[in-house]
Design a protein around this motif. Sequence first.
Motif, PDB file in Angstrom:
ATOM      1  N   TRP A   5      -9.236 -51.258 -35.408  1.00  0.00           N
ATOM      2  CA  TRP A   5     -10.703 -50.684 -34.918  1.00  0.00           C
ATOM      3  C   TRP A   5     -10.372 -49.278 -34.294  1.00  0.00           C
ATOM      4  O   TRP A   5      -9.738 -48.863 -33.534  1.00  0.00           O
ATOM      5  CB  TRP A   5     -11.444 -51.480 -33.908  1.00  0.00           C
ATOM      6  N   TYR A   6     -11.295 -48.375 -35.035  1.00  0.00           N
ATOM      7  CA  TYR A   6     -11.445 -46.984 -34.358  1.00  0.00           C
ATOM      8  C   TYR A   6     -12.460 -46.998 -33.397  1.00  0.00           C
ATOM      9  O   TYR A   6     -13.587 -47.523 -33.490  1.00  0.00           O
ATOM     10  CB  TYR A   6     -11.796 -46.131 -35.724  1.00  0.00           C
ATOM     11  N   ALA A   7     -12.224 -46.326 -32.230  1.00  0.00           N
ATOM     12  CA  ALA A   7     -13.108 -46.512 -31.143  1.00  0.00           C
ATOM     13  C   ALA A   7     -13.580 -45.200 -30.524  1.00  0.00           C
ATOM     14  O   ALA A   7     -12.664 -44.267 -30.563  1.00  0.00           O
ATOM     15  CB  ALA A   7     -12.289 -47.264 -29.897  1.00  0.00           C
ATOM     16  N   HIS A   8     -14.859 -44.873 -30.457  1.00  0.00           N
ATOM     17  CA  HIS A   8     -15.399 -43.693 -29.658  1.00  0.00           C
ATOM     18  C   HIS A   8     -16.045 -44.115 -28.446  1.00  0.00           C
ATOM     19  O   HIS A   8     -16.914 -44.879 -28.364  1.00  0.00           O
ATOM     20  CB  HIS A   8     -16.457 -43.008 -30.571  1.00  0.00           C
ATOM     21  N   PHE A   9     -15.480 -43.541 -27.221  1.00  0.00           N
ATOM     22  CA  PHE A   9     -16.069 -43.931 -26.101  1.00  0.00           C
ATOM     23  C   PHE A   9     -16.698 -42.945 -25.296  1.00  0.00           C
ATOM     24  O   PHE A   9     -16.346 -41.793 -25.617  1.00  0.00           O
ATOM     25  CB  PHE A   9     -14.862 -44.567 -25.237  1.00  0.00           C
ATOM     26  N   SER A  11     -17.857 -41.767 -21.159  1.00  0.00           N
ATOM     27  CA  SER A  11     -18.119 -42.345 -19.801  1.00  0.00           C
ATOM     28  C   SER A  11     -18.570 -41.273 -19.080  1.00  0.00           C
ATOM     29  O   SER A  11     -17.755 -40.109 -18.823  1.00  0.00           O
ATOM     30  CB  SER A  11     -16.712 -42.845 -19.321  1.00  0.00           C
ATOM     31  N   GLY A  12     -19.873 -40.989 -18.896  1.00  0.00           N
ATOM     32  CA  GLY A  12     -20.352 -39.812 -18.096  1.00  0.00           C
ATOM     33  C   GLY A  12     -20.067 -38.708 -19.278  1.00  0.00           C
ATOM     34  O   GLY A  12     -20.616 -38.881 -20.279  1.00  0.00           O
ATOM     35  N   GLU A  13     -19.465 -37.772 -18.396  1.00  0.00           N
ATOM     36  CA  GLU A  13     -19.272 -36.465 -19.507  1.00  0.00           C
ATOM     37  C   GLU A  13     -17.942 -36.516 -20.407  1.00  0.00           C
ATOM     38  O   GLU A  13     -17.740 -35.773 -21.106  1.00  0.00           O
ATOM     39  CB  GLU A  13     -19.554 -35.261 -18.654  1.00  0.00           C
ATOM     40  N   LEU A  14     -17.271 -37.554 -19.894  1.00  0.00           N
ATOM     41  CA  LEU A  14     -16.056 -37.735 -20.796  1.00  0.00           C
ATOM     42  C   LEU A  14     -16.160 -38.389 -21.952  1.00  0.00           C
ATOM     43  O   LEU A  14     -17.312 -39.412 -21.990  1.00  0.00           O
ATOM     44  CB  LEU A  14     -14.900 -38.584 -19.919  1.00  0.00           C
ATOM     45  N   ASN A  15     -15.602 -38.022 -23.169  1.00  0.00           N
ATOM     46  CA  ASN A  15     -15.866 -38.855 -24.227  1.00  0.00           C
ATOM     47  C   ASN A  15     -14.253 -38.593 -25.078  1.00  0.00           C
ATOM     48  O   ASN A  15     -13.684 -37.865 -24.908  1.00  0.00           O
ATOM     49  CB  ASN A  15     -16.994 -38.557 -25.148  1.00  0.00           C
ATOM     50  N   GLY A  16     -14.145 -39.562 -26.124  1.00  0.00           N
ATOM     51  CA  GLY A  16     -13.035 -39.543 -26.793  1.00  0.00           C
ATOM     52  C   GLY A  16     -12.744 -40.625 -28.057  1.00  0.00           C
ATOM     53  O   GLY A  16     -13.924 -41.298 -28.261  1.00  0.00           O
ATOM     54  N   VAL A  17     -11.879 -40.581 -28.412  1.00  0.00           N
ATOM     55  CA  VAL A  17     -11.502 -41.340 -29.484  1.00  0.00           C
ATOM     56  C   VAL A  17     -10.102 -41.920 -29.506  1.00  0.00           C
ATOM     57  O   VAL A  17      -9.208 -41.515 -28.957  1.00  0.00           O
ATOM     58  CB  VAL A  17     -11.803 -40.892 -31.040  1.00  0.00           C
ATOM     59  N   LEU A  81     -19.072 -53.155 -37.253  1.00  0.00           N
ATOM     60  CA  LEU A  81     -19.585 -52.286 -36.389  1.00  0.00           C
ATOM     61  C   LEU A  81     -19.557 -53.346 -35.226  1.00  0.00           C
ATOM     62  O   LEU A  81     -20.141 -54.331 -35.217  1.00  0.00           O
ATOM     63  CB  LEU A  81     -20.827 -51.607 -36.572  1.00  0.00           C
ATOM     64  N   ALA A  82     -19.052 -52.453 -33.917  1.00  0.00           N
ATOM     65  CA  ALA A  82     -19.182 -53.302 -32.674  1.00  0.00           C
ATOM     66  C   ALA A  82     -19.611 -52.250 -31.604  1.00  0.00           C
ATOM     67  O   ALA A  82     -19.043 -51.293 -31.666  1.00  0.00           O
ATOM     68  CB  ALA A  82     -17.994 -53.950 -32.318  1.00  0.00           C
ATOM     69  N   ARG A  83     -20.557 -52.717 -30.875  1.00  0.00           N
ATOM     70  CA  ARG A  83     -20.737 -52.016 -29.659  1.00  0.00           C
ATOM     71  C   ARG A  83     -20.588 -52.713 -28.424  1.00  0.00           C
ATOM     72  O   ARG A  83     -21.304 -53.592 -28.323  1.00  0.00           O
ATOM     73  CB  ARG A  83     -22.383 -51.318 -29.788  1.00  0.00           C
ATOM     74  N   VAL A  84     -19.969 -52.090 -27.287  1.00  0.00           N
ATOM     75  CA  VAL A  84     -19.764 -52.826 -26.118  1.00  0.00           C
ATOM     76  C   VAL A  84     -19.817 -51.810 -24.983  1.00  0.00           C
ATOM     77  O   VAL A  84     -19.879 -50.581 -25.275  1.00  0.00           O
ATOM     78  CB  VAL A  84     -18.396 -53.406 -25.943  1.00  0.00           C
ATOM     79  N   SER A  85     -20.313 -52.249 -23.617  1.00  0.00           N
ATOM     80  CA  SER A  85     -20.387 -51.529 -22.693  1.00  0.00           C
ATOM     81  C   SER A  85     -20.248 -52.245 -21.488  1.00  0.00           C
ATOM     82  O   SER A  85     -20.196 -53.379 -21.369  1.00  0.00           O
ATOM     83  CB  SER A  85     -21.855 -50.812 -22.579  1.00  0.00           C
ATOM     84  N   GLY A  86     -19.788 -51.365 -20.205  1.00  0.00           N
ATOM     85  CA  GLY A  86     -19.475 -52.022 -19.217  1.00  0.00           C
ATOM     86  C   GLY A  86     -19.030 -51.248 -17.925  1.00  0.00           C
ATOM     87  O   GLY A  86     -19.279 -49.846 -18.183  1.00  0.00           O
ATOM     88  N   VAL A  98     -18.804 -48.093 -25.621  1.00  0.00           N
ATOM     89  CA  VAL A  98     -17.603 -47.962 -26.919  1.00  0.00           C
ATOM     90  C   VAL A  98     -18.064 -48.384 -28.144  1.00  0.00           C
ATOM     91  O   VAL A  98     -18.863 -49.244 -28.170  1.00  0.00           O
ATOM     92  CB  VAL A  98     -16.486 -48.663 -26.419  1.00  0.00           C
ATOM     93  N   GLU A  99     -18.299 -47.612 -29.042  1.00  0.00           N
ATOM     94  CA  GLU A  99     -18.496 -47.795 -30.472  1.00  0.00           C
ATOM     95  C   GLU A  99     -17.298 -47.957 -31.345  1.00  0.00           C
ATOM     96  O   GLU A  99     -16.469 -47.225 -31.269  1.00  0.00           O
ATOM     97  CB  GLU A  99     -19.539 -46.825 -31.047  1.00  0.00           C
ATOM     98  N   LEU A 100     -17.187 -49.249 -32.018  1.00  0.00           N
ATOM     99  CA  LEU A 100     -15.845 -49.445 -32.559  1.00  0.00           C
ATOM    100  C   LEU A 100     -16.433 -49.636 -34.234  1.00  0.00           C
ATOM    101  O   LEU A 100     -17.290 -50.365 -34.416  1.00  0.00           O
ATOM    102  CB  LEU A 100     -15.263 -50.785 -32.433  1.00  0.00           C
ATOM    103  N   ARG A 101     -15.497 -49.130 -34.899  1.00  0.00           N
ATOM    104  CA  ARG A 101     -15.664 -49.212 -36.445  1.00  0.00           C
ATOM    105  C   ARG A 101     -14.336 -49.865 -37.116  1.00  0.00           C
ATOM    106  O   ARG A 101     -13.227 -49.314 -36.758  1.00  0.00           O
ATOM    107  CB  ARG A 101     -16.066 -48.021 -37.310  1.00  0.00           C
TER     108      ARG A 101
END
Length: 104
Positions: A5-9, A11-17, A81-86, A98-101
Amino acid sequence: MEGIWYAHFTSGELNGVGVAVLHNGQVEGGDPAHTYSGSYQEEGNNVYANVRVSPYAGSTQPADLTHPITYFLRGSVTGDLARVSGHPNNKPEALVSVELRKGE
């Protein structure tokens, strides 16, 4: 959910893949600054995961973590497609999404 799975996360102002490999209830993966390890379970379209995110010592990226953090995530899966948060370590003010493809 087994597979790559490719993930895009975010968290506040931080983001990444990054990339996560899910197999037999286990999660392994990483991005240029972190490694991921943990477990997941599915219940119908719902997914629950405990994922430990650790700083990657060999990273050339600026350090945003000084020690490992465990995230407790939940969300849903629809096809590829999956979407998780926590949040990490029961700190609701530090929400991560996190959005996962799924890869082919």
